[in-house]
Design a protein around this motif. Structure first.
Motif, PDB file in Angstrom:
ATOM      1  N   ASP A  48       0.831  -1.207   0.000  1.00  0.00           N
ATOM      2  CA  ASP A  48       0.000   0.000   0.000  1.00  0.00           C
ATOM      3  C   ASP A  48       0.865   1.255   0.000  1.00  0.00           C
ATOM      4  N   ASN A  49       1.947   1.246   0.789  1.00  0.00           N
ATOM      5  CA  ASN A  49       2.843   2.409   0.840  1.00  0.00           C
ATOM      6  C   ASN A  49       3.467   2.688  -0.523  1.00  0.00           C
ATOM      7  N   LEU A  50       3.970   1.648  -1.165  1.00  0.00           N
ATOM      8  CA  LEU A  50       4.586   1.836  -2.480  1.00  0.00           C
ATOM      9  C   LEU A  50       3.549   2.252  -3.517  1.00  0.00           C
ATOM     10  N   SER A  51       2.358   1.697  -3.418  1.00  0.00           N
ATOM     11  CA  SER A  51       1.291   2.026  -4.358  1.00  0.00           C
ATOM     12  C   SER A  51       0.948   3.510  -4.309  1.00  0.00           C
ATOM     13  N   LYS A  52       0.817   4.052  -3.101  1.00  0.00           N
ATOM     14  CA  LYS A  52       0.457   5.464  -2.957  1.00  0.00           C
ATOM     15  C   LYS A  52       1.583   6.379  -3.440  1.00  0.00           C
ATOM     16  N   THR A  53       2.819   6.011  -3.129  1.00  0.00           N
ATOM     17  CA  THR A  53       3.943   6.869  -3.490  1.00  0.00           C
ATOM     18  C   THR A  53       4.220   6.852  -4.994  1.00  0.00           C
ATOM     19  N   LEU A  54       4.094   5.690  -5.597  1.00  0.00           N
ATOM     20  CA  LEU A  54       4.369   5.559  -7.030  1.00  0.00           C
ATOM     21  C   LEU A  54       3.133   5.796  -7.885  1.00  0.00           C
ATOM     22  N   ASP A  55       1.970   6.001  -7.255  1.00  0.00           N
ATOM     23  CA  ASP A  55       0.705   6.132  -7.985  1.00  0.00           C
ATOM     24  C   ASP A  55       0.529   4.930  -8.906  1.00  0.00           C
ATOM     25  N   LEU A  56       0.693   3.740  -8.314  1.00  0.00           N
ATOM     26  CA  LEU A  56       0.696   2.492  -9.057  1.00  0.00           C
ATOM     27  C   LEU A  56      -0.281   1.523  -8.405  1.00  0.00           C
ATOM     28  N   GLU A  57      -1.058   0.834  -9.223  1.00  0.00           N
ATOM     29  CA  GLU A  57      -2.006  -0.133  -8.681  1.00  0.00           C
ATOM     30  C   GLU A  57      -1.267  -1.216  -7.893  1.00  0.00           C
ATOM     31  N   THR A  58      -1.896  -1.664  -6.814  1.00  0.00           N
ATOM     32  CA  THR A  58      -1.252  -2.686  -5.979  1.00  0.00           C
ATOM     33  C   THR A  58      -1.024  -3.988  -6.745  1.00  0.00           C
ATOM     34  N   CYS A  59      -1.849  -4.251  -7.757  1.00  0.00           N
ATOM     35  CA  CYS A  59      -1.674  -5.482  -8.525  1.00  0.00           C
ATOM     36  C   CYS A  59      -0.416  -5.449  -9.377  1.00  0.00           C
ATOM     37  N   ARG A  60       0.237  -4.306  -9.453  1.00  0.00           N
ATOM     38  CA  ARG A  60       1.481  -4.185 -10.211  1.00  0.00           C
ATOM     39  C   ARG A  60       2.705  -4.228  -9.299  1.00  0.00           C
ATOM     40  N   ILE A  61       2.497  -4.467  -8.029  1.00  0.00           N
ATOM     41  CA  ILE A  61       3.585  -4.480  -7.048  1.00  0.00           C
ATOM     42  C   ILE A  61       3.627  -5.848  -6.380  1.00  0.00           C
ATOM     43  N   ASN A  62       4.788  -6.458  -6.374  1.00  0.00           N
ATOM     44  CA  ASN A  62       4.961  -7.753  -5.724  1.00  0.00           C
ATOM     45  C   ASN A  62       6.147  -7.683  -4.768  1.00  0.00           C
ATOM     46  N   ILE A  63       5.911  -8.060  -3.527  1.00  0.00           N
ATOM     47  CA  ILE A  63       6.956  -8.099  -2.505  1.00  0.00           C
ATOM     48  C   ILE A  63       6.967  -9.502  -1.907  1.00  0.00           C
ATOM     49  N   LYS A  64       8.133 -10.071  -1.780  1.00  0.00           N
ATOM     50  CA  LYS A  64       8.256 -11.402  -1.188  1.00  0.00           C
ATOM     51  C   LYS A  64       9.504 -11.466  -0.321  1.00  0.00           C
ATOM     52  N   GLY A  65       9.457 -12.317   0.659  1.00  0.00           N
ATOM     53  CA  GLY A  65      10.595 -12.473   1.564  1.00  0.00           C
ATOM     54  C   GLY A  65      11.187 -13.860   1.475  1.00  0.00           C
ATOM     55  N   THR A  66      12.484 -13.944   1.726  1.00  0.00           N
ATOM     56  CA  THR A  66      13.160 -15.233   1.739  1.00  0.00           C
ATOM     57  C   THR A  66      14.294 -15.189   2.751  1.00  0.00           C
ATOM     58  N   THR A  67      14.707 -16.349   3.196  1.00  0.00           N
ATOM     59  CA  THR A  67      15.902 -16.449   4.046  1.00  0.00           C
ATOM     60  C   THR A  67      17.044 -16.974   3.190  1.00  0.00           C
ATOM     61  N   THR A  68      18.216 -17.064   3.782  1.00  0.00           N
ATOM     62  CA  THR A  68      19.355 -17.671   3.085  1.00  0.00           C
ATOM     63  C   THR A  68      19.760 -18.978   3.765  1.00  0.00           C
ATOM     64  N   GLU A  69      18.770 -19.600   4.428  1.00  0.00           N
ATOM     65  CA  GLU A  69      19.001 -20.881   5.103  1.00  0.00           C
ATOM     66  C   GLU A  69      20.193 -20.782   6.067  1.00  0.00           C
ATOM     67  N   ARG A  70      20.239 -19.616   6.765  1.00  0.00           N
ATOM     68  CA  ARG A  70      21.261 -19.325   7.775  1.00  0.00           C
ATOM     69  C   ARG A  70      22.680 -19.269   7.208  1.00  0.00           C
ATOM     70  N   LEU A  71      22.797 -19.071   5.923  1.00  0.00           N
ATOM     71  CA  LEU A  71      24.104 -18.924   5.295  1.00  0.00           C
ATOM     72  C   LEU A  71      24.435 -17.449   5.102  1.00  0.00           C
ATOM     73  N   GLY A  72      25.718 -17.102   5.210  1.00  0.00           N
ATOM     74  CA  GLY A  72      26.179 -15.755   4.946  1.00  0.00           C
ATOM     75  C   GLY A  72      25.766 -14.753   5.997  1.00  0.00           C
ATOM     76  N   PHE A  73      26.003 -13.439   5.662  1.00  0.00           N
ATOM     77  CA  PHE A  73      25.710 -12.381   6.633  1.00  0.00           C
ATOM     78  C   PHE A  73      24.222 -12.281   6.927  1.00  0.00           C
ATOM     79  N   VAL A  74      23.384 -12.605   5.932  1.00  0.00           N
ATOM     80  CA  VAL A  74      21.941 -12.600   6.176  1.00  0.00           C
ATOM     81  C   VAL A  74      21.575 -13.723   7.135  1.00  0.00           C
ATOM     82  N   GLY A  75      22.126 -14.895   6.893  1.00  0.00           N
ATOM     83  CA  GLY A  75      21.828 -16.030   7.757  1.00  0.00           C
ATOM     84  C   GLY A  75      22.318 -15.842   9.180  1.00  0.00           C
ATOM     85  N   ARG A  76      23.399 -15.104   9.343  1.00  0.00           N
ATOM     86  CA  ARG A  76      23.922 -14.822  10.686  1.00  0.00           C
ATOM     87  C   ARG A  76      23.232 -13.617  11.322  1.00  0.00           C
TER      88      ARG A  76
END
Length: 381
Positions: free
Chosen positions: A339-367
């Motif tokens: 919703d935040n990105l939609s309002k700022t970019l004046d873009l329909e929410t159906c055109r915005i995709n956000i997803k999260g992932t881990t790195t299976e505890r590998l690397g600086f993200v995993g630590r």
């Protein structure tokens, strides 16, 4: 064609392009990174039958045309002159200029500066027909049914005998000059050069043009240009700092370290947008050495990036963002971020995709030492 006969081309580019709704004349808008007018001129520079080119533009853009000539080596341009109030006035000024500077010119082609896709075979066919018949015009059969309105009623016109007129239009120079002089003597203004030639009894040969030889008149005529951009950003996690992702403040024992609010998701998105538009990156526009950006909301910076896109004629098609974090989980927050990105970019929410992932505890993200984000976007204009 007789190569001994000298030929000049008049490029009519003095219009203001009011129907385009642009802040500059349409012929100076860019397609594929190049001005429309440049593409139109280059087609004739590349044709071995053409000896001279005269460009007629409005007074404010004479210097721009001269700079274009020097920058791109358009050596066949012999004159750049100021146009008149109407296209007919402008073309006649060019005819006079040709007579003054190079009276040995025998044939003249007239072409619209906003018709950048003319093909070499069309140029050659028009010139050959003009040499043979005295006057010729490129045209294509109309595709749609045409109706004529008269006295509140309409009647269908036989499509099989109707043609849409294009340029170039070609003439023996003396025929063209006589046609223009007679038109001015009669106080007559026509819609094209061939019409003026017909008024003095000159038959005009029809030369088959191509449907892609369009005249850029309104925004709908501009070909769609699309670009893809990618962005990647990383910020370090530190205890005691606020955590902001996608403009959402997230309760967590750690936050991201940065000069602004360190919203790594939005930073990756901004770099993708700027990259697609060839406008650099966030470091160029919002350097971390500038105190005015200390602690600033990344959503505000995204709003400014949107302004840069608007200024350069770009619209956002869609964005796809991947956030890489071992913790916190963002699944329940994706709706608010979107919703935040939609309002700022004046873009329909159906055109915005956000997803999260881990790195299976590998690397600086995993630590859990930092969070990274990657964004991909599509821009179009």
């Amino acid at each position: 064609m007789n190569n001994k006969k000298k030929t000049a081309v008049i490029i009519a580019a003095a219009g203001t392009g009011k129907r385009m709704g642009s802040s500059i004349p349409k012929q100076y808008l860019k397609i594929g990174g190049e001005p429309i007018l440049l593409k139109s001129i280059r087609a004739f520079c590349d044709n071995k039958e053409i000896d001279w080119i005269v460009v007629v533009t409005n007074g404010d853009y004479i210097q721009a045309c001269l700079e274009m000539k020097d920058r791109y080596g358009l050596d066949k341009i012999q004159a750049v002159i100021e146009g008149g109030e109407e296209r007919q006035d402008s073309v006649y000024r060019a005819i006079v200029e040709i007579d003054r500077l190079c009276p040995e010119i025998e044939y003249v082609l007239v072409h619209d500066g906003a018709r950048p896709f003319v093909r070499q075979e069309t140029i050659n066919a028009v010139l050959e027909a003009a040499e043979e018949k005295g006057a010729a015009v490129a045209c294509v059969p109309v595709k749609d049914s045409i109706r004529q309105e008269k006295d509140g009623e309409s009647a269908n016109l036989p499509r099989q005998r109707l043609y849409a007129v294009q340029t170039p239009q070609g003439f023996q120079k003396e025929i063209l000059r006589k046609a223009y002089e007679q038109a001015f003597a009669d106080g007559y203004y026509g819609t094209d050069d061939a019409t003026l030639a017909e008024r003095i009894g000159q038959s005009v040969a029809l030369v088959r043009g191509t449907y892609d030889n369009i005249k850029i008149t309104t925004r709908e005529d501009m070909p769609m240009e699309s670009r893809v951009g990618t962005g990647f950003d990383v910020h370090q996690l530190k205890e005691g700092l606020p955590l902001v992702l996608g403009g959402v403040k997230i309760p967590f024992e750690k936050g991201l370290l940065g000069h602004s609010d360190a919203d790594v998701l939005v930073h990756a998105l901004m770099d993708a947008l700027l990259g697609a538009a060839a406008l650099g990156d966030i470091g160029r526009h919002f350097p971390d050495t500038d105190p005015q950006y200390r602690g600033i909301s990344s959503m505000e910076l995204l709003r400014r990036v949107k302004g840069l896109l608007d200024k350069n004629g770009w619209r956002v098609g869609n964005v796809d963002i991947t956030l890489m974090a071992q913790r916190p989980k963002i699944k329940s927050l994706i709706g608010d971020m979107t919703d935040n990105l939609s309002k700022t970019l004046d873009l329909e929410t159906c055109r915005i995709n956000i997803k999260g992932t881990t790195t299976e505890r590998l690397g600086f993200v995993g630590r859990e030492e930092g969070i990274a984000a990657q964004a991909v976007c599509l821009l179009y204009r």
